[in-house]
Design a protein around this motif. Structure first.
Motif, PDB file in Angstrom:
ATOM      1  N   LEU A   9      29.238  82.527 -37.685  1.00 15.79           N
ATOM      2  CA  LEU A   9      28.780  81.720 -38.815  1.00 15.79           C
ATOM      3  C   LEU A   9      29.850  80.720 -39.237  1.00 15.79           C
ATOM      4  O   LEU A   9      29.574  79.528 -39.435  1.00 15.79           O
ATOM      5  CB  LEU A   9      28.417  82.628 -39.989  1.00 15.79           C
ATOM      6  N   VAL A  10      31.085  81.202 -39.381  1.00 19.54           N
ATOM      7  CA  VAL A  10      32.198  80.326 -39.779  1.00 19.54           C
ATOM      8  C   VAL A  10      32.424  79.238 -38.736  1.00 19.54           C
ATOM      9  O   VAL A  10      32.620  78.057 -39.073  1.00 19.54           O
ATOM     10  CB  VAL A  10      33.488  81.154 -39.992  1.00 19.54           C
ATOM     11  N   ILE A  25      17.094  82.495 -32.507  1.00 20.49           N
ATOM     12  CA  ILE A  25      16.297  83.661 -32.155  1.00 20.49           C
ATOM     13  C   ILE A  25      16.860  84.856 -32.922  1.00 20.49           C
ATOM     14  O   ILE A  25      18.061  85.095 -32.908  1.00 20.49           O
ATOM     15  CB  ILE A  25      16.339  83.953 -30.636  1.00 20.49           C
ATOM     16  N   GLY A  26      16.003  85.590 -33.603  1.00 26.12           N
ATOM     17  CA  GLY A  26      16.441  86.781 -34.306  1.00 26.12           C
ATOM     18  C   GLY A  26      16.836  86.489 -35.748  1.00 26.12           C
ATOM     19  O   GLY A  26      17.142  85.355 -36.121  1.00 26.12           O
ATOM     20  N   THR A  27      16.829  87.541 -36.558  1.00 24.65           N
ATOM     21  CA  THR A  27      17.087  87.418 -37.995  1.00 24.65           C
ATOM     22  C   THR A  27      18.466  86.851 -38.296  1.00 24.65           C
ATOM     23  O   THR A  27      18.615  85.926 -39.098  1.00 24.65           O
ATOM     24  CB  THR A  27      16.944  88.796 -38.674  1.00 24.65           C
ATOM     25  N   PHE A  28      19.497  87.385 -37.651  1.00 23.65           N
ATOM     26  CA  PHE A  28      20.862  86.998 -38.001  1.00 23.65           C
ATOM     27  C   PHE A  28      21.171  85.558 -37.589  1.00 23.65           C
ATOM     28  O   PHE A  28      21.779  84.803 -38.354  1.00 23.65           O
ATOM     29  CB  PHE A  28      21.858  87.972 -37.362  1.00 23.65           C
ATOM     30  N   ASN A  29      20.757  85.171 -36.402  1.00 25.93           N
ATOM     31  CA  ASN A  29      20.973  83.785 -35.982  1.00 25.93           C
ATOM     32  C   ASN A  29      20.179  82.816 -36.840  1.00 25.93           C
ATOM     33  O   ASN A  29      20.668  81.731 -37.195  1.00 25.93           O
ATOM     34  CB  ASN A  29      20.570  83.623 -34.511  1.00 25.93           C
ATOM     35  N   SER A  30      18.948  83.192 -37.169  1.00 24.68           N
ATOM     36  CA  SER A  30      18.095  82.311 -37.975  1.00 24.68           C
ATOM     37  C   SER A  30      18.687  82.099 -39.363  1.00 24.68           C
ATOM     38  O   SER A  30      18.731  80.972 -39.867  1.00 24.68           O
ATOM     39  CB  SER A  30      16.689  82.898 -38.088  1.00 24.68           C
ATOM     40  N   ARG A  31      19.155  83.175 -39.981  1.00 26.53           N
ATOM     41  CA  ARG A  31      19.744  83.045 -41.322  1.00 26.53           C
ATOM     42  C   ARG A  31      21.086  82.316 -41.263  1.00 26.53           C
ATOM     43  O   ARG A  31      21.433  81.579 -42.192  1.00 26.53           O
ATOM     44  CB  ARG A  31      19.893  84.431 -41.962  1.00 26.53           C
ATOM     45  N   SER A  32      21.830  82.511 -40.194  1.00 31.16           N
ATOM     46  CA  SER A  32      23.083  81.765 -40.030  1.00 31.16           C
ATOM     47  C   SER A  32      22.795  80.276 -39.877  1.00 31.16           C
ATOM     48  O   SER A  32      23.491  79.432 -40.464  1.00 31.16           O
ATOM     49  CB  SER A  32      23.847  82.282 -38.804  1.00 31.16           C
ATOM     50  N   LEU A  45      11.898  72.768 -43.964  1.00 31.88           N
ATOM     51  CA  LEU A  45      11.001  73.339 -42.952  1.00 31.88           C
ATOM     52  C   LEU A  45      11.098  72.535 -41.660  1.00 31.88           C
ATOM     53  O   LEU A  45      11.145  73.097 -40.560  1.00 31.88           O
ATOM     54  CB  LEU A  45       9.554  73.337 -43.460  1.00 31.88           C
ATOM     55  N   LEU A  46      11.131  71.200 -41.797  1.00 33.21           N
ATOM     56  CA  LEU A  46      11.271  70.340 -40.619  1.00 33.21           C
ATOM     57  C   LEU A  46      12.631  70.539 -39.971  1.00 33.21           C
ATOM     58  O   LEU A  46      12.755  70.523 -38.746  1.00 33.21           O
ATOM     59  CB  LEU A  46      11.079  68.872 -41.022  1.00 33.21           C
ATOM     60  N   MET A  47      13.648  70.722 -40.815  1.00 32.21           N
ATOM     61  CA  MET A  47      15.004  70.951 -40.324  1.00 32.21           C
ATOM     62  C   MET A  47      15.063  72.221 -39.472  1.00 32.21           C
ATOM     63  O   MET A  47      15.648  72.226 -38.385  1.00 32.21           O
ATOM     64  CB  MET A  47      15.962  71.064 -41.515  1.00 32.21           C
ATOM     65  N   ILE A  48      14.433  73.296 -39.954  1.00 34.02           N
ATOM     66  CA  ILE A  48      14.436  74.570 -39.238  1.00 34.02           C
ATOM     67  C   ILE A  48      13.576  74.494 -37.979  1.00 34.02           C
ATOM     68  O   ILE A  48      13.942  75.040 -36.925  1.00 34.02           O
ATOM     69  CB  ILE A  48      13.947  75.711 -40.146  1.00 34.02           C
ATOM     70  N   ALA A  75      11.546  83.775 -34.277  1.00 29.71           N
ATOM     71  CA  ALA A  75      12.319  82.771 -35.017  1.00 29.71           C
ATOM     72  C   ALA A  75      11.812  82.632 -36.442  1.00 29.71           C
ATOM     73  O   ALA A  75      10.627  82.843 -36.723  1.00 29.71           O
ATOM     74  CB  ALA A  75      12.235  81.419 -34.303  1.00 29.71           C
ATOM     75  N   ALA A  76      12.725  82.296 -37.353  1.00 30.12           N
ATOM     76  CA  ALA A  76      12.349  82.024 -38.742  1.00 30.12           C
ATOM     77  C   ALA A  76      11.853  80.585 -38.856  1.00 30.12           C
ATOM     78  O   ALA A  76      12.352  79.687 -38.179  1.00 30.12           O
ATOM     79  CB  ALA A  76      13.552  82.236 -39.657  1.00 30.12           C
ATOM     80  N   TYR A  77      10.865  80.368 -39.724  1.00 23.53           N
ATOM     81  CA  TYR A  77      10.301  79.035 -39.899  1.00 23.53           C
ATOM     82  C   TYR A  77      10.721  78.399 -41.223  1.00 23.53           C
ATOM     83  O   TYR A  77      10.342  77.263 -41.511  1.00 23.53           O
ATOM     84  CB  TYR A  77       8.767  79.102 -39.843  1.00 23.53           C
ATOM     85  N   SER A  78      11.475  79.147 -42.013  1.00 21.63           N
ATOM     86  CA  SER A  78      11.998  78.603 -43.270  1.00 21.63           C
ATOM     87  C   SER A  78      13.435  79.085 -43.440  1.00 21.63           C
ATOM     88  O   SER A  78      13.922  79.914 -42.666  1.00 21.63           O
ATOM     89  CB  SER A  78      11.140  79.059 -44.453  1.00 21.63           C
ATOM     90  N   MET A  79      14.130  78.592 -44.461  1.00 25.88           N
ATOM     91  CA  MET A  79      15.543  78.897 -44.626  1.00 25.88           C
ATOM     92  C   MET A  79      15.795  80.349 -45.030  1.00 25.88           C
ATOM     93  O   MET A  79      16.841  80.906 -44.720  1.00 25.88           O
ATOM     94  CB  MET A  79      16.169  77.963 -45.665  1.00 25.88           C
ATOM     95  N   HIS A  80      14.857  80.969 -45.762  1.00 29.76           N
ATOM     96  CA  HIS A  80      15.063  82.330 -46.271  1.00 29.76           C
ATOM     97  C   HIS A  80      16.374  82.428 -47.059  1.00 29.76           C
ATOM     98  O   HIS A  80      17.072  83.438 -47.000  1.00 29.76           O
ATOM     99  CB  HIS A  80      15.067  83.350 -45.127  1.00 29.76           C
ATOM    100  N   ASN A  81      16.691  81.368 -47.760  1.00 28.45           N
ATOM    101  CA  ASN A  81      17.899  81.345 -48.584  1.00 28.45           C
ATOM    102  C   ASN A  81      17.638  80.393 -49.742  1.00 28.45           C
ATOM    103  O   ASN A  81      17.949  79.208 -49.678  1.00 28.45           O
ATOM    104  CB  ASN A  81      19.105  80.877 -47.755  1.00 28.45           C
TER     105      ASN A  81
END
Length: 370
Positions: free
Chosen positions: A225-226, A238-245, A269-272, A284-290
């Motif tokens: 992430l850093v 792909i996956g929760t951790f990569n998507s949130r990162s 949404l377009l960015m993701i 894959a996540a379709y939104s920022m979830h943050n």
């Protein structure tokens, strides 16, 4: 995230008119904020590299402003003790309904079938778990009966069953801090909070080799992430951790690239979507979830202003409280974690109501309720 029709959204125009009727001054103030928001939103949306105006998300933001003023009017007319009793009944009801679905099965009206997860809300099980996570600390602090521990344990079990890791983390942060503050040193406003933060950092350091889902260590997750933040290079989406990162990496990148103005409501949404790997859409996540970072990414300095205004509200609460100031800051920090579980605050108005209510909960509040 686009959602189904809900009763609240159907009634929203009528509630808006009601607010104007019962408190015209408050209604006018809300209207001025909405006009200012719209003007800023148009500049951010059309000035961004996406050149896209997402009208649905503009109205979602407006709903947040309305909901804050609506909540204030409800508290004024009903008082916070009445509101707490109402919320505590709903909290217990949600747990009972969750247990019924757990043991019997079935799908509740106007909800998705998320079997085997427990889902009572119109989006997914994360919305349900986030509600339990945000209200559990308030329920713990307010109730004096020992029966409260049964409700809390049931709530935690349902959250864990739903595999809502961020909800569990938010509770660990709150309850861990609560018990640490039994020592007087940790209740000192600045020194105590600094020590709590230091303990958190040390825990992360010594647990850096702990694996999440048997695959990623905490050190691996944070280092990637850093590195992504410094290089501006997103990870494979792909996956929760990569998507949130990626939400953090690309969100901060877009914020600075927009000259701090933001990219406009809904354009995250377009960015993701640009990051989604063809053929891997399912993982894959379709939104920022943050939600916190989404405000800043989409609304730039205006989003900072929204967060700043809320922080001032928290400080106002601290000046008039019977609770430790550090405990209050800790609660709202835990909310930063649990709200990240949501698809967006606009997908869960119940969460928003409890978040706003917490400001009054801690203010000159008796610490027990049978």
């Amino acid at each position: 995230m686009e959602s189904k029709i809900t009763l609240f959204r159907v009634l929203l125009p009528f509630l808006f008119l009601w607010l104007f009727f019962v408190n015209t001054k408050r209604g006018i103030k809300l209207s001025i904020i909405i006009i200012g928001f719209f003007l800023y939103s148009l500049i951010a949306s059309l000035g961004s590299r996406f050149h896209e105006i997402n009208w649905a998300y503009n109205f979602y933001y407006i709903t947040i402003f309305f909901f804050y003023f609506y909540y204030k009017e409800i508290i004024k007319r009903c008082n916070k003790e009445t509101v707490y009793i109402f919320l505590s009944i709903l909290y217990r009801t949600l747990i009972v309904l969750g247990l019924l679905q757990y043991f019997i099965g079935g799908v509740y009206f106007n909800t998705q079938n998320r079997f085997p997860a427990i889902n009572l809300f119109f989006w997914n099980e994360n919305e349900y778990s986030a509600i339990l996570a945000i209200f559990t600390p308030l329920f713990f602090l307010k109730q004096s009966s020992y029966f409260k521990y049964i409700w809390i344990l049931l709530s935690i079990y349902l959250i864990a069953y739903n595999d809502a890791k961020l909800a569990i983390l938010s509770l660990i942060i709150f309850f861990g801090g609560y018990f640490i503050m039994k020592f007087r040193l940790f209740r000192m406003r600045y020194i105590g909070f600094g020590l709590i933060v230091l303990i958190g950092v040390l825990v992360m350091f010594f647990a850096r080799e702990y694996t999440i889902q048997g695959k990623y260590t905490i050190e691996y997750f944070i280092s990637r992430l850093v590195n992504g933040l410094f290089t501006g290079t997103p990870l494979e989406h792909i996956g929760t951790f990569n998507s949130r990162s990626n939400a953090v990496i690309t969100g901060i990148h877009e914020f600075f690239n927009s000259y701090l103005i933001g990219i406009g409501p809904g354009n995250s949404l377009l960015m993701i979507q640009e990051l989604i790997v063809p053929g891997q859409e399912k993982w894959a996540a379709y939104s920022m979830h943050n939600f916190t970072l989404q405000l800043i990414t989409e609304m730039g300095l205006f989003g900072f202003g929204m967060l700043g205004f809320f922080i001032l509200d928290i400080k106002s609460t601290i000046r008039n409280t019977l609770y430790s100031p550090n405990l209050i800051w800790l609660f709202f920090f835990s909310c930063v974690v649990s709200i990240t579980l949501l698809s967006g605050a606009w997908s869960n108005y119940f969460y928003l109501f409890i978040l706003f209510y917490a400001l009054d909960f801690f203010k000159n509040n008796d610490k027990s309720n049978n």
